[in-house]
Design a protein around this motif. Structure first.
Motif, PDB file in Angstrom:
ATOM      1  N   ARG A  82       0.780  -1.108   0.053  1.00 45.94           N
ATOM      2  CA  ARG A  82      -0.071  -0.062  -0.048  1.00 45.94           C
ATOM      3  C   ARG A  82       0.865   1.367   0.139  1.00 45.94           C
ATOM      4  N   THR A  94      -1.100   1.323  -5.886  1.00 43.83           N
ATOM      5  CA  THR A  94      -2.318   1.413  -5.514  1.00 43.83           C
ATOM      6  C   THR A  94      -3.695   1.780  -6.462  1.00 43.83           C
ATOM      7  N   HIS A  95      -3.065   2.137  -7.414  1.00 47.22           N
ATOM      8  CA  HIS A  95      -4.180   2.835  -8.463  1.00 47.22           C
ATOM      9  C   HIS A  95      -4.486   1.609  -9.544  1.00 47.22           C
ATOM     10  N   TRP A  96      -3.792   0.345  -9.415  1.00 51.64           N
ATOM     11  CA  TRP A  96      -4.117  -0.606 -10.412  1.00 51.64           C
ATOM     12  C   TRP A  96      -4.864  -1.533 -10.041  1.00 51.64           C
ATOM     13  N   SER A  97      -5.959  -1.806 -10.584  1.00 49.53           N
ATOM     14  CA  SER A  97      -6.945  -2.681 -10.400  1.00 49.53           C
ATOM     15  C   SER A  97      -6.565  -4.235 -10.991  1.00 49.53           C
ATOM     16  N   ARG A  98      -7.108  -5.218 -10.829  1.00 47.95           N
ATOM     17  CA  ARG A  98      -6.792  -6.539 -11.124  1.00 47.95           C
ATOM     18  C   ARG A  98      -6.779  -6.668 -12.782  1.00 47.95           C
ATOM     19  N   GLU A 100      -7.063  -4.063 -14.921  1.00 44.98           N
ATOM     20  CA  GLU A 100      -6.198  -3.353 -15.580  1.00 44.98           C
ATOM     21  C   GLU A 100      -4.720  -3.825 -15.618  1.00 44.98           C
ATOM     22  N   PHE A 131      -4.389  -8.329  -4.359  1.00 44.63           N
ATOM     23  CA  PHE A 131      -5.310  -7.301  -4.278  1.00 44.63           C
ATOM     24  C   PHE A 131      -6.259  -7.229  -3.151  1.00 44.63           C
ATOM     25  N   ASP A 134     -11.591  -4.447  -2.764  1.00 44.37           N
ATOM     26  CA  ASP A 134     -12.176  -3.611  -3.623  1.00 44.37           C
ATOM     27  C   ASP A 134     -11.505  -3.922  -5.261  1.00 44.37           C
ATOM     28  N   TYR A 136      -8.185  -3.570  -5.821  1.00 44.45           N
ATOM     29  CA  TYR A 136      -6.862  -2.771  -6.428  1.00 44.45           C
ATOM     30  C   TYR A 136      -5.797  -3.545  -5.603  1.00 44.45           C
ATOM     31  N   CYS A 137      -4.721  -3.179  -6.315  1.00 44.57           N
ATOM     32  CA  CYS A 137      -3.255  -3.592  -5.878  1.00 44.57           C
ATOM     33  C   CYS A 137      -3.118  -3.198  -4.231  1.00 44.57           C
ATOM     34  N   GLU A 138      -2.776  -4.081  -3.608  1.00 43.89           N
ATOM     35  CA  GLU A 138      -2.201  -3.730  -2.080  1.00 43.89           C
ATOM     36  C   GLU A 138      -0.817  -4.203  -1.710  1.00 43.89           C
TER      37      GLU A 138
END
Length: 151
Positions: A82, A94-98, A100, A131, A134, A136-138
């Motif tokens: 994070r 932290t702005h990358w979704s799986r 994406e 992730f 939600d 998103y990458c953590e």
């Protein structure tokens, strides 16, 4: 929740390392950049005597004594948790979704392995990405050596 910024961007650079810290670095290299004050956090697991740890970061070394990595130890793994100041492919982690990150790596012809519902692996780079709830990458886990994945 994102952690403090050190005032500059740290590139997550598999398979080499994080920012100016490459695999094979000595504990003194990591301390020289991140400082000597270690900060343990609840997400950090287990025995940490082979590690140097800071908010949102863990650096794992190959040799240690009962208290800390040995001065001649070599950096073998890095965990990033994070950290908005840590970027992957030009975006804060932290702005990358799986979807994406999978799409972006697919365009680069990078093979992705689904580990579980909330994690992927990129075997070519010895990298695992987890992730949050939600999507998103953590958490990034970068490893110097080949990670063995179940077939």
């Amino acid at each position: 929740m994102e952690y403090f910024s050190i005032g500059q961007t740290l590139n997550i650079n598999p398979p080499h390392g994080l920012g100016p810290i490459d695999f094979g670095a000595l504990p003194s290299d990591v301390r020289g950049f991140f400082g000597t004050d270690l900060v343990w956090e609840e997400w950090m697991d287990g025995n940490m005597n082979d590690c140097l740890y800071y908010p949102g970061l863990v650096f794992h070394f190959d040799r240690c004594d009962s208290r800390a990595p040995l001065p001649s130890a070599s950096l073998i793994a890095i965990e990033v948790f994070r950290r908005g100041d840590c970027v992957f492919r030009g975006r804060p982690m932290t702005h990358w979704s799986r979807p994406e990150i999978c799409k972006r790596l697919g365009k680069e012809s990078v093979e992705i392995t689904n580990l579980v519902a909330d994690a992927i692996a990129i075997p070519r780079w010895n990298l695992e990405v987890s992730f949050d709830s939600d999507g998103y990458c953590e958490h990034f886990w970068l490893d110097r050596d080949r990670i063995q994945y179940p077939s």
